[in-house]
Design a protein around this motif. Structure first.
Motif, PDB file in Angstrom:
ATOM      1  N   PRO A 159       8.957   0.239  14.101  1.00  0.00           N
ATOM      2  CA  PRO A 159       9.105  -1.090  13.478  1.00  0.00           C
ATOM      3  C   PRO A 159       7.819  -1.895  13.433  1.00  0.00           C
ATOM      4  N   GLY A 160       6.815  -1.478  14.183  1.00  0.00           N
ATOM      5  CA  GLY A 160       5.539  -2.184  14.176  1.00  0.00           C
ATOM      6  C   GLY A 160       4.683  -1.867  12.976  1.00  0.00           C
ATOM      7  N   TYR A 161       5.146  -0.967  12.118  1.00  0.00           N
ATOM      8  CA  TYR A 161       4.389  -0.554  10.942  1.00  0.00           C
ATOM      9  C   TYR A 161       5.179  -0.867   9.676  1.00  0.00           C
ATOM     10  N   ASP A 162       4.451  -1.275   8.654  1.00  0.00           N
ATOM     11  CA  ASP A 162       5.092  -1.793   7.446  1.00  0.00           C
ATOM     12  C   ASP A 162       5.218  -0.765   6.326  1.00  0.00           C
ATOM     13  N   TYR A 163       4.298   0.163   6.270  1.00  0.00           N
ATOM     14  CA  TYR A 163       4.268   1.125   5.171  1.00  0.00           C
ATOM     15  C   TYR A 163       4.145   2.537   5.750  1.00  0.00           C
ATOM     16  N   TRP A 164       4.828   3.479   5.094  1.00  0.00           N
ATOM     17  CA  TRP A 164       4.893   4.851   5.593  1.00  0.00           C
ATOM     18  C   TRP A 164       4.599   5.844   4.476  1.00  0.00           C
ATOM     19  N   GLY A 165       3.917   6.931   4.866  1.00  0.00           N
ATOM     20  CA  GLY A 165       3.766   8.066   3.976  1.00  0.00           C
ATOM     21  C   GLY A 165       4.998   8.950   4.049  1.00  0.00           C
ATOM     22  N   GLN A 166       5.009   9.998   3.255  1.00  0.00           N
ATOM     23  CA  GLN A 166       6.191  10.839   3.121  1.00  0.00           C
ATOM     24  C   GLN A 166       6.287  11.921   4.193  1.00  0.00           C
ATOM     25  N   GLY A 167       5.243  12.153   4.958  1.00  0.00           N
ATOM     26  CA  GLY A 167       5.277  13.157   6.008  1.00  0.00           C
ATOM     27  C   GLY A 167       4.748  14.504   5.560  1.00  0.00           C
ATOM     28  N   THR A 168       4.146  15.213   6.496  1.00  0.00           N
ATOM     29  CA  THR A 168       3.665  16.565   6.246  1.00  0.00           C
ATOM     30  C   THR A 168       4.032  17.419   7.452  1.00  0.00           C
ATOM     31  N   GLN A 169       4.524  18.627   7.180  1.00  0.00           N
ATOM     32  CA  GLN A 169       5.044  19.489   8.237  1.00  0.00           C
ATOM     33  C   GLN A 169       3.908  20.228   8.933  1.00  0.00           C
ATOM     34  N   VAL A 170       3.930  20.184  10.258  1.00  0.00           N
ATOM     35  CA  VAL A 170       3.016  20.973  11.083  1.00  0.00           C
ATOM     36  C   VAL A 170       3.859  21.889  11.959  1.00  0.00           C
ATOM     37  N   THR A 171       3.592  23.190  11.874  1.00  0.00           N
ATOM     38  CA  THR A 171       4.314  24.166  12.678  1.00  0.00           C
ATOM     39  C   THR A 171       3.302  24.962  13.485  1.00  0.00           C
ATOM     40  N   VAL A 172       3.509  24.982  14.791  1.00  0.00           N
ATOM     41  CA  VAL A 172       2.609  25.707  15.681  1.00  0.00           C
ATOM     42  C   VAL A 172       3.385  26.864  16.292  1.00  0.00           C
ATOM     43  N   SER A 173       2.932  28.072  16.023  1.00  0.00           N
ATOM     44  CA  SER A 173       3.614  29.255  16.530  1.00  0.00           C
ATOM     45  C   SER A 173       3.007  29.678  17.871  1.00  0.00           C
ATOM     46  N   SER A 174       3.857  30.246  18.703  1.00  0.00           N
ATOM     47  CA  SER A 174       3.394  30.662  20.040  1.00  0.00           C
ATOM     48  C   SER A 174       2.884  32.085  20.031  1.00  0.00           C
ATOM     49  N   VAL A 179       0.850  -1.178   0.000  1.00  0.00           N
ATOM     50  CA  VAL A 179       0.000   0.000   0.000  1.00  0.00           C
ATOM     51  C   VAL A 179       0.895   1.241   0.000  1.00  0.00           C
ATOM     52  N   GLN A 180       0.496   2.249  -0.753  1.00  0.00           N
ATOM     53  CA  GLN A 180       1.219   3.527  -0.784  1.00  0.00           C
ATOM     54  C   GLN A 180       0.392   4.579  -0.064  1.00  0.00           C
ATOM     55  N   LEU A 181       1.077   5.408   0.730  1.00  0.00           N
ATOM     56  CA  LEU A 181       0.405   6.390   1.569  1.00  0.00           C
ATOM     57  C   LEU A 181       0.868   7.793   1.217  1.00  0.00           C
ATOM     58  N   GLN A 182      -0.074   8.723   1.219  1.00  0.00           N
ATOM     59  CA  GLN A 182       0.223  10.122   0.902  1.00  0.00           C
ATOM     60  C   GLN A 182      -0.436  11.005   1.952  1.00  0.00           C
ATOM     61  N   ALA A 183       0.393  11.622   2.797  1.00  0.00           N
ATOM     62  CA  ALA A 183      -0.127  12.514   3.840  1.00  0.00           C
ATOM     63  C   ALA A 183      -0.209  13.944   3.327  1.00  0.00           C
ATOM     64  N   SER A 227      -4.736  14.514   6.514  1.00  0.00           N
ATOM     65  CA  SER A 227      -5.320  13.383   5.799  1.00  0.00           C
ATOM     66  C   SER A 227      -4.205  12.482   5.308  1.00  0.00           C
ATOM     67  N   CYS A 228      -4.522  11.237   5.161  1.00  0.00           N
ATOM     68  CA  CYS A 228      -3.569  10.273   4.610  1.00  0.00           C
ATOM     69  C   CYS A 228      -4.356   9.371   3.657  1.00  0.00           C
ATOM     70  N   ALA A 229      -4.085   9.519   2.381  1.00  0.00           N
ATOM     71  CA  ALA A 229      -4.769   8.738   1.360  1.00  0.00           C
ATOM     72  C   ALA A 229      -3.932   7.528   0.998  1.00  0.00           C
ATOM     73  N   ALA A 230      -4.591   6.390   0.903  1.00  0.00           N
ATOM     74  CA  ALA A 230      -3.899   5.145   0.588  1.00  0.00           C
ATOM     75  C   ALA A 230      -4.312   4.637  -0.782  1.00  0.00           C
ATOM     76  N   SER A 231      -3.359   4.052  -1.465  1.00  0.00           N
ATOM     77  CA  SER A 231      -3.666   3.410  -2.737  1.00  0.00           C
ATOM     78  C   SER A 231      -3.941   1.938  -2.488  1.00  0.00           C
ATOM     79  N   GLY A 232      -4.555   1.287  -3.438  1.00  0.00           N
ATOM     80  CA  GLY A 232      -4.800  -0.140  -3.314  1.00  0.00           C
ATOM     81  C   GLY A 232      -6.126  -0.450  -2.661  1.00  0.00           C
ATOM     82  N   ARG A 233      -6.533  -1.705  -2.776  1.00  0.00           N
ATOM     83  CA  ARG A 233      -7.839  -2.125  -2.289  1.00  0.00           C
ATOM     84  C   ARG A 233      -7.760  -2.812  -0.944  1.00  0.00           C
TER      85      ARG A 233
END
Length: 122
Positions: A107-122, A1-5, A20-26
């Motif tokens: 290590p408990g997860y087999d497939y990873w998305g590419q990551g999305t940056q979250v920045t919280v300003s004070s 499965v391919q993941l896109q965050a 959001s994280c969209a997955a390919s495949g059925r």
């Protein structure tokens, strides 16, 4: 499965974001889905996970009560709703697919998305 965050961005403290994280495949519904995050210079940290059916969730103490994970198996998508954001929530957020609900280590997860940056300003 391919993941896109997606959905990351810059937000002020106290604000909200939904990733959001969209997955390919059925086979999306056959996976436990997890969210992790990684701040610069730190190890990848477990945020939470959701069962295949979406019937239950599991969160790290640091986000419990503020973050909510949900999934839509018909759309092959998992979500991370983040409320009451704090500067310490700043990180790259990753979605991951695995087989075991109560694994909170990468290590408990087999497939990873590419990551999305979250920045919280004070």
């Amino acid at each position: 499965v391919q993941l896109q965050a997606s959905g990351g961005g810059l937000v002020q403290a106290g604000g909200s974001l939904r990733l959001s994280c969209a997955a390919s495949g059925r086979t999306f519904s056959s996976y436990v889905m997890g969210w992790f995050r990684q701040a610069p210079g730190t190890e990848r940290e477990f945020v939470g996970a959701i069962r295949r059916s979406g019937s239950s969730t599991y969160y790290a103490d640091s986000v419990k009560g503020r973050f909510t994970i949900s999934r839509d198996n018909a759309k092959n998508t998992v979500y991370l709703q983040m409320n009451s954001l704090k500067p310490e929530d700043t990180a790259v957020y990753y979605c991951a697919a695995g087989s075991y609900m109560y694994r909170n280590d990468p290590p408990g997860y087999d497939y990873w998305g590419q990551g999305t940056q979250v920045t919280v300003s004070s």
